[in-house]
Design an enzyme around this catalytic site. Structure first.
Site, mmCIF file in Angstrom:
data_model
loop_
_atom_site.group_PDB
_atom_site.id
_atom_site.type_symbol
_atom_site.label_atom_id
_atom_site.label_comp_id
_atom_site.label_asym_id
_atom_site.label_seq_id
_atom_site.Cartn_x
_atom_site.Cartn_y
_atom_site.Cartn_z
ATOM 1 N N ARG A 275 0.809 -1.206 0.000
ATOM 2 C CA ARG A 275 0.000 0.000 0.000
ATOM 3 C C ARG A 275 0.848 1.265 0.000
ATOM 4 O O ARG A 275 0.802 2.045 -0.921
ATOM 5 C CB ARG A 275 -0.941 0.002 1.204
ATOM 6 C CG ARG A 275 -2.023 1.049 1.072
ATOM 7 C CD ARG A 275 -3.078 0.935 2.149
ATOM 8 N NE ARG A 275 -3.758 -0.351 2.127
ATOM 9 C CZ ARG A 275 -4.640 -0.720 3.047
ATOM 10 N NH1 ARG A 275 -4.948 0.080 4.038
ATOM 11 N NH2 ARG A 275 -5.230 -1.893 2.976
ATOM 12 N N HIS B 79 -7.649 -3.431 -8.182
ATOM 13 C CA HIS B 79 -7.437 -2.722 -6.930
ATOM 14 C C HIS B 79 -8.747 -2.584 -6.164
ATOM 15 O O HIS B 79 -9.444 -1.573 -6.281
ATOM 16 C CB HIS B 79 -6.853 -1.343 -7.242
ATOM 17 C CG HIS B 79 -6.195 -0.693 -6.061
ATOM 18 N ND1 HIS B 79 -5.022 -1.151 -5.525
ATOM 19 C CD2 HIS B 79 -6.538 0.382 -5.325
ATOM 20 C CE1 HIS B 79 -4.671 -0.391 -4.511
ATOM 21 N NE2 HIS B 79 -5.579 0.544 -4.366
ATOM 22 N N TYR C 263 -15.102 14.561 -14.885
ATOM 23 C CA TYR C 263 -14.752 15.656 -15.798
ATOM 24 C C TYR C 263 -13.427 15.430 -16.509
ATOM 25 O O TYR C 263 -13.263 15.763 -17.661
ATOM 26 C CB TYR C 263 -14.646 16.978 -15.033
ATOM 27 C CG TYR C 263 -15.932 17.414 -14.385
ATOM 28 C CD1 TYR C 263 -17.033 17.744 -15.172
ATOM 29 C CD2 TYR C 263 -16.033 17.526 -13.020
ATOM 30 C CE1 TYR C 263 -18.220 18.153 -14.571
ATOM 31 C CE2 TYR C 263 -17.212 17.931 -12.412
ATOM 32 C CZ TYR C 263 -18.303 18.247 -13.200
ATOM 33 O OH TYR C 263 -19.457 18.644 -12.622
#
Lengths: 214, 759
Positions: B29, B75, B119
């Site tokens: 991680r 993931h 976006y």
């Protein structure tokens, strides 16, 4: 008791006549590092104290009384991944530090939700609770099967949750007990305390034993 | 099935759960792999983009698609962490070399976040494709199944450049953190090449290639001489400054322009810096800054600090370096996962790991390529031989009943059941010994390949294949040949992607702030009985003298370069710089002294305030509530610690009086039960300030000293003493319910009970 995103299905799944669910959002405060007033200010912890009904050993009235405990079994139910493991250690630290009788008198349990579900093309599906069970299953079943991995309790629907984790007839629980009180204290201090070097040494020493989660 | 309960020991479950969590966070991680310098989330995002074919020469794709795909395939964690990783990979002010090409709002250097992932759009950068994702089809790295075993993902990307150094890394794991600054791609590649040539290079020698970190934000590293130590141990502190230029403004004024910020100031810290500068002005640390504005734009950083006419820009620059984060430290801790374990690595070790990885990847790559060429060679040889005996082969084909018959004949020379035109043909056929692959190729061959020119082309190709095989074998067998291949590739990367260094590396003096003797202005310190303190100009005081004297408990003439001592009942002296006390108008309320020095109004009480410099030439009388008294040289109070003990006190005792006295003065000790004792000051011994003192007055059980009066308080006392509100005329006190004229008391001796005036 609950991890994060599965409170809803757990509430539906339980037998409401004798099971209560208290969802806890995310990771709770590490009480080993926090000051007592911070611990008492924490909303999550306050709810827990209130719902157990047996008071609190420090501050907060100093009125811990195990006889007033409202439930026989307090079951920590967290996702079967490493974050779930972390939440488990945080909760156990809280109980151990502030309501140790809960553990000494054997009221604290950890639920064991399944890690995998094996779905063979024919025949019965099977829940597997750890990696060892998966290995056994692989050896026994040569035919191909689909494997579903449960990352979180949120992946199971209510019926599955009842069947695998909540039903007292079929579920598997880990009871948490303390035999060596000194060791328990040392371990808590080392793992959760604010002194980093011993923790680092522990991590290095036990690095090989860890079960990694990718 | 019955309910199963597994008994577990608390400490065991704690340890087990914790180590699983800690190691997972460390390895998969928060920490990067030393080989490709990527954390799992970054690696998976890049690999996913590669799989989706979002190449640099294709159109951008929505970030949300990339995030969703990565989350679903590789993931299984939060979407925000994946999008966060993607955004940072695209930020050219954060990354040494951005690995993702972002389109849309990907955040700004001032810490504004990126637009939501619905976006923005993204695609891979060219360098990512060429230096991270090449040859994945050639088995150069191991693949592992994903979380639900439906996909495969690479354990590590075959990075050709030491990304751990080029882009650096930051991460907080459990019990350990990593922090590696970015470096210059060209320099790092030079170091790799040098190290491939000579594996014995030391860290010191490597620093000739890699000068130091190269932050995308530029700036100046000022502790060059310490870098060798940092890079050889893998940890230390790099001091980095922003770049400041002086510009002339209209009207002869000057301004400081910050054109590059230290890397550590990235993000929200810019705003903090502006506030810090404003605070410098507000607290009067400098009066030379008139305005500050942030004019940063697409041309880059531009923070303008306008200076007062005649100000010294060098001085202000140093002030900024010293008092704000314009000079900051970048804590280095080069921790990465190497061979599955977290390790703090030196520069040399990182490069060693990288080079080993390069040879491993290149070996695998050429092994696969060699195998492919060998297969090609086999087929080509078969085809060439087939051309020679094509008539025989056609005879076999026509005489056979099944494909298997033909193959058996071609491979093993089995002619049973095949009709041949002649005995001779059959004999020849029996000698055939093509390989399986060759036989397949012959059967698949198209007739046009028999044209003369095509056969020539085949021969030509065969020659090429042979050359390739020789070449690949050489690369695989000779270290230097493989090194040459790797170096050639690195040089190519350098030529295409390296850019000039942005951060200057040098040794610079720590900023010296000649405490410009802050102009010494005489002021009057005023503090009311609630502890609110302020200073006013002397002229202001003169104008309001009457009300100032009555409204304030302490009125002290000092100058701004001096210090005051605050004395408390707990026997402490707290230093207070006059320059730290806000200079204000007369009507200002002031600031509680709690905020100006270590004084804590909830723990202690002020009993006096003295100007330290003036008190140096005085003798101070100290009286405690249990009757202990002593005289102390005022020079002993001249200390630089912010808080010291002004007087030794026994347990439970408290300080009552602490003020200057003259040799020929007399005092009167007054106890709570009304006893009075008049003493000449000359009878009181001198002691060190930490001493408890001697008994001044014998007290009966339960009695304590209430006050200590100065008999002949004169106007021109060396320093002002506390003004205590009193209705009594000067020289008299109220004791035992009546007025007592002090000068009428009999002079007593030390350590006696004193007298109790009767009505």
């Amino acid at each position: 008791m609950e991890g994060d995103s599965a409170g809803g299905s757990a509430k539906t799944a339980r037998d409401r006549s004798y099971q209560a669910i208290l969802p806890i959002r995310g990771k709770i405060l590490n009480v080993e590092k926090a000051s007592i007033d911070k611990v008492l200010a924490n909303a999550e912890i306050k709810t827990m104290i209130n719902s157990f009904g047996c008071g609190f050993s420090e501050g907060y009235g100093n009125d811990f009384d195990i006889a007033k405990l409202r439930y026989d079994k307090i079951i920590i139910m967290a996702d079967a991944d490493v974050d779930g493991a972390h939440i488990c250690t945080l909760l156990l630290t809280l109980f151990y530090r502030f309501m140790p009788e809960l553990i000494y008198e054997g009221h604290v349990y950890i639920a064991m939700p399944p890690l995998y579900k094996a779905i063979p093309s024919r025949g019965k599906e099977e829940y597997l609770y750890d990696d060892a069970a998966l290995e056994r299953y692989r050896r026994k079943h040569k035919t191909p099967f689909t494997l579903q991995r449960y990352k979180g309790l949120g992946e199971m629907d209510a019926a599955q949750l009842w069947e695998t984790t909540l039903n007292p007839e079929t579920r598997t629980l880990k009871s948490v007990e303390i035999e060596d009180a000194r060791l328990a204290n040392d371990v808590t201090e080392m793992l959760m305390g604010s002194d980093v070097p011993p923790r680092k040494a522990f991590i290095y020493e036990h690095a090989q034993e860890a079960l990694l989660d990718v | 099935m019955e309910e199963q309960i597994i008994r577990t020991e608390y400490s065991e479950i704690m340890q087990k759960s914790y180590i699983d969590y800690a190691m997972s966070v460390i390895v998969s991680r928060a920490l990067p792999d030393v080989r490709d310098g990527l954390k799992p989330v970054q690696r998976r995002t890049l690999y996913d983009m590669h799989e989706l074919g979002i190449r640099y020469d294709r159109p951008f794709r929505k970030s949300a698609r990339i995030v969703g795909d990565t989350m679903g395939k590789y993931h299984p964690h939060g979407d925000s962490s994946i999008y966060g990783a993607l955004v940072v990979l695209a930020q050219d002010f954060k990354m040494g070399i951005p690995l993702v090409d972002g389109h849309g709002n990907f955040g700004s250097i001032e810490g504004d976040g990126a637009a939501a992932m619905r976006y923005t759009e993204a695609r891979l950068q060219k360098i990512t494709q060429e230096a991270f994702l090449q040859d994945l089809d050639k088995n150069v790295v191991a693949f592992q199944p994903n979380f639900d075993e439906t996909e495969k993902e690479p354990e590590v990307l075959p990075a050709r450049i030491p990304n751990l150094l080029v882009n650096g890394s930051e991460g907080i794991a459990v019990g350990m953190v990593t922090s590696i600054p970015p470096h210059n791609l060209g320099e790092v590649l030079d170091a790799v090449i040098a190290m491939i040539h000579d594996g014995s290079l030391t860290d010191q020698q490597l620093l000739e290639y890699i000068q130091g970190p190269d932050f995308p934000t530029g700036g100046i590293v000022v502790n060059k001489s310490e870098l060798a130590q940092i890079y050889s141990t893998g940890s230390g502190k790099i001091r980095v400054r922003g770049k400041v230029e002086t510009e002339k403004m209209k009207g002869g004024k000057e301004c400081l322009v910050i054109t590059e910020i230290p890397y550590t100031m990235l993000g929200a810290n810019i705003g903090k810096f502006l506030n810090d500068v404003a605070a410098l002005v507000e607290t009067k640390k400098t009066t030379d800054i008139t305005d500050i504005s942030n004019q940063s734009s697409k041309e880059g950083i531009r923070i303008v600090i306008e200076l007062r006419r005649g100000a010294d820009p060098e001085y202000i620059k140093n002030l900024l370096y010293k008092k704000t984060r314009l000079e900051d430290t970048f804590g280095v801790n080069m921790l990465a996962v190497a061979d599955g374990r977290p390790e703090t690595l030196s520069l040399r070790q990182i490069l060693e790991h990288h080079i080993d990885f390069q040879f491993e990847v290149t070996t695998k790559k050429y092994q696969v390529m060699l195998d492919r060429e060998l297969k090609k060679k086999e087929v080509q040889e078969g085809l060439i031989r087939a051309c020679d005996v094509i008539d025989l082969i056609i005879e076999i084909l026509r005489g056979s009943k099944s494909q298997k018959q033909v193959k058996d004949c071609l491979v093993y020379g089995i002619t049973d059941g095949i009709k041949f035109k002649s005995q001779r043909s059959q004999k020849q056929a029996a000698k055939l010994d093509f390989t399986e692959a060759q036989a397949d190729a012959i059967l698949e061959m198209r007739l046009y390949r028999l044209i003369g020119l095509e056969i020539d082309a085949l021969m030509e190709e065969h020659k090429k294949t042979l050359a390739n095989i020789e070449n690949y074998t050489d690369i695989l067998n000779n270290y230097s040949s493989m090194a040459d291949v790797i170096i050639r590739e690195l040089k190519q990367f350098k030529k295409e992607f390296a850019r000039p260094r942005r951060t200057q590396i040098m040794d610079a003096e720590a900023p010296v702030l000649e405490e410009k003797a802050p102009e010494d202005i005489p002021v009057v310190f005023l503090m009311d009985r609630f502890g609110y303190a302020r200073t006013v100009d002397e002229s202001v005081y003169e104008k309001n003298r009457e009300s100032a004297d009555t409204e304030n408990r302490y009125v002290i003439h000092v100058s701004t370069s001096q210090r005051l001592g605050i004395y408390t009942d707990t026997g402490k002296q707290h230093l207070l710089k006059v320059s730290d006390v806000p200079l204000g108008r007369y009507r200002d309320k002031g600031t509680p002294i709690d905020n100006l020095c270590n004084y804590d109004s909830s723990q202690e009480m002020v009993i006096n305030v003295l100007p330290i410099e003036k008190a140096a030439s005085c003798v101070i009388l100290s009286v405690s509530s249990s009757g202990m008294i002593k005289r102390v040289e005022g020079s002993e109070l001249q200390v630089s610690k912010r808080t010291v003990a002004a007087s030794g006190l026994a347990e439970g005792d408290s300080l009552i009086s602490f003020y200057p006295v003259r040799e020929n003065s007399q005092i009167v000790l007054q106890s709570k039960k009304g006893f009075l004792l008049r003493l000449p000051v000359s009878e009181i011994p001198f002691k060190k300030k930490a001493a408890v003192g001697v008994r001044g007055m014998k007290l009966s059980e339960g009695d304590t000293i209430e006050a200590c009066h100065l008999l002949d308080a004169q106007e021109e006392e060396p320093v002002n003493a506390a003004k205590l509100p009193s209705d009594e005329p000067a020289g008299t006190i109220r004791a035992g319910g009546r007025s007592v004229v002090l000068s009428r008391l009999k002079i007593g001796t030390r350590d006696t009970k004193g007298t109790k005036p009767r009505g």
